[in-house]
Design an enzyme around this catalytic site. Sequence first.
Site, PDB file in Angstrom:
ATOM      1  N   GLY A  90      42.633  51.743  35.057  1.00 40.30           N
ATOM      2  CA  GLY A  90      42.638  50.541  35.908  1.00 40.30           C
ATOM      3  C   GLY A  90      44.072  50.060  36.057  1.00 40.30           C
ATOM      4  O   GLY A  90      45.024  50.832  35.918  1.00 40.30           O
ATOM      5  N   PHE A  91      44.238  48.779  36.311  1.00 39.89           N
ATOM      6  CA  PHE A  91      45.587  48.262  36.540  1.00 39.89           C
ATOM      7  C   PHE A  91      46.481  48.451  35.311  1.00 39.89           C
ATOM      8  O   PHE A  91      47.625  48.872  35.422  1.00 39.89           O
ATOM      9  CB  PHE A  91      45.530  46.775  36.909  1.00 39.89           C
ATOM     10  N   ALA A 104      44.390  40.896  37.553  1.00 37.39           N
ATOM     11  CA  ALA A 104      45.098  42.166  37.753  1.00 37.39           C
ATOM     12  C   ALA A 104      46.565  42.055  37.341  1.00 37.39           C
ATOM     13  O   ALA A 104      47.126  42.980  36.743  1.00 37.39           O
ATOM     14  CB  ALA A 104      44.984  42.581  39.214  1.00 37.39           C
ATOM     15  N   GLU A 164      33.054  35.118  47.137  1.00 36.73           N
ATOM     16  CA  GLU A 164      33.388  36.125  48.147  1.00 36.73           C
ATOM     17  C   GLU A 164      32.129  36.850  48.626  1.00 36.73           C
ATOM     18  O   GLU A 164      31.934  37.050  49.829  1.00 36.73           O
ATOM     19  CB  GLU A 164      34.398  37.123  47.564  1.00 36.73           C
TER      20      GLU A 164
END
Length: 486
Positions: free
Chosen positions: A41-42, A353, A203
């Site tokens: 991932g990040f 992130a 969202e």
Amino acid sequence: MGSLNRAPLIRWCGATSLGAVVTHGLASGMVRTKVLVIGGGFGGLFCARRLGGTDVDVTLLDRAASHVFQPLLYQCATGTLSVGQISRSLREELAGHHNVTTLLGDAVLLDPDARQVTARRPDETTFTLDYDVLVLAAGMRQSYFGQEEFAHWAPGMKTLDDALSIRRRLFGAFEIAETLPPGPERDGWLTFAVSGGGPTGVELAGQIRELATRALAKEFHSIDPEDARVLLFDGGDRLLKSFAPALAGKATATLAKLGVEMHLGGHVTDVRREGITVTPKGEGEPQDYPARTVLWTAGVEAVPFARHVAGQLGATTDRAGRIPVEDDLTVAGHPEVFVVGDLAGRKDLPGVAENAMQGGLHAAACIRRDLAGEPRKAYKYRDLGSAAYISRGHALLQAGPVKLSGFLGWLGWGLIHIAFLTGVQNRVSTLATWLGTIARAHRTDRVFLLGSPTSPEQPYTWSAHRSELPPPGPSTASGTEGSTAA
Ligand SMILES: Cc1cc2nc3c(=O)[nH]c(=O)nc-3n(C[C@H](O)[C@H](O)[C@H](O)COP(=O)(O)OP(=O)(O)OC[C@H]3O[C@@H](n4cnc5c(N)ncnc54)[C@H](O)[C@@H]3O)c2cc1C
């Protein structure tokens, strides 16, 4: 189990106040330090990339073999972006770094004394990896607060599989409703419940209403997609608690205008095939809401391997399973084990992130300083702000004193997301897709797969439970063995 390609290493233990542990092998003409990064991932990707070209051998192990840009998962789930636009093969991404090896595997066991990690292949066989330095960047998964059975009816939003499962449920619900006569059953299929009023829940809720009122509006004959109800539930007294109240207020007004029905101050306490039960935090009776599509964004917890690592290293985690870290992001008493990203348990570190990227870079910098015989530095997180998409032309952007909403927020949100997407091709095609959706209401990635619970590929979902695995230790790992030196 095959034997491993391990060589004796000279260590610089206790060379600095923080304890440099990376070997001095290269300088003394012996072996190169083995860095094992778990998770692409990040945090993991940024660490591995920064170590590219350094005098260490890096192995990046990931259970999915791809880097996923989680902040845009909801756009994949709701048909705006494709899987390919929000993810990139780790092998391809790191191909230019000859000292970095990428492997597909699910880390399942850690033996800290032997400095070995056992990983499982998709076919359930296992292999082991040696390390001198371990960087744990395996992230979090959706938490159902002990009610795992909810996951059956209410998928979370952490992986590409989740996004595609949600896409299938969303578009499938409209299709099923189209075949039903008016009545309660059809209404249930046209009702979408979202649990969790953080950025992801907001969202998703906004996107479902937009989908119904724009992209799908004129395509059906029996139903009117605009009748779709989107219910957003949160236990708090307002949505988007990580944003300033004024910004969150604007987002709430935008969502209300879009037609999202917001229910605050109550927790979803039951999820079943035909709907949910919501129990108020204060006084009041639990209330049932019929809804055939339920989506869960209410909480996160450490992935199972992280809890196992904490146990093996004698670390006491917080309730969500984050592992406490020292100033340099290592685990107390284990200067050779870094924890970065969402899993790093320190009060000032948010699950975003930016923290994961900075943490990954920091771990790489410590390893390089160890190699150079310099003391490690403490990790300082720099808050560069946060953003959340609300609806077309509306987003929030909060960075220090800068607080933007509406169209300006939306522009800022778009620029940030494009800048951090992995791969130039993904950036260009995402930008083109977004520009296309400004002009037209359509969504280009609505196709969904039905999936098959009986497919032979099912083990690929890593469905076996930890209790079914052998206990730690090289002699006990099962399956067809292979060996790889990290
Ligand atoms: C839907 C959603 C929206 C978000 N939106 C934003 C946003 O707008 N802005 C923001 O800053 N942050 C956002 N975040 C948070 C952000 O994505 C995370 O903070 C960040 O991804 C954490 O990075 P990480 O490297 O710690 O973990 P992750 O990015 O989760 O990566 C973990 C990796 O480890 C791998 N892995 C897990 N277990 C194992 C194992 N046992 N063996 C091998 N590999 C394993 C996984 O496959 C994954 O690739 C969002 C998150 C989600 C889910």
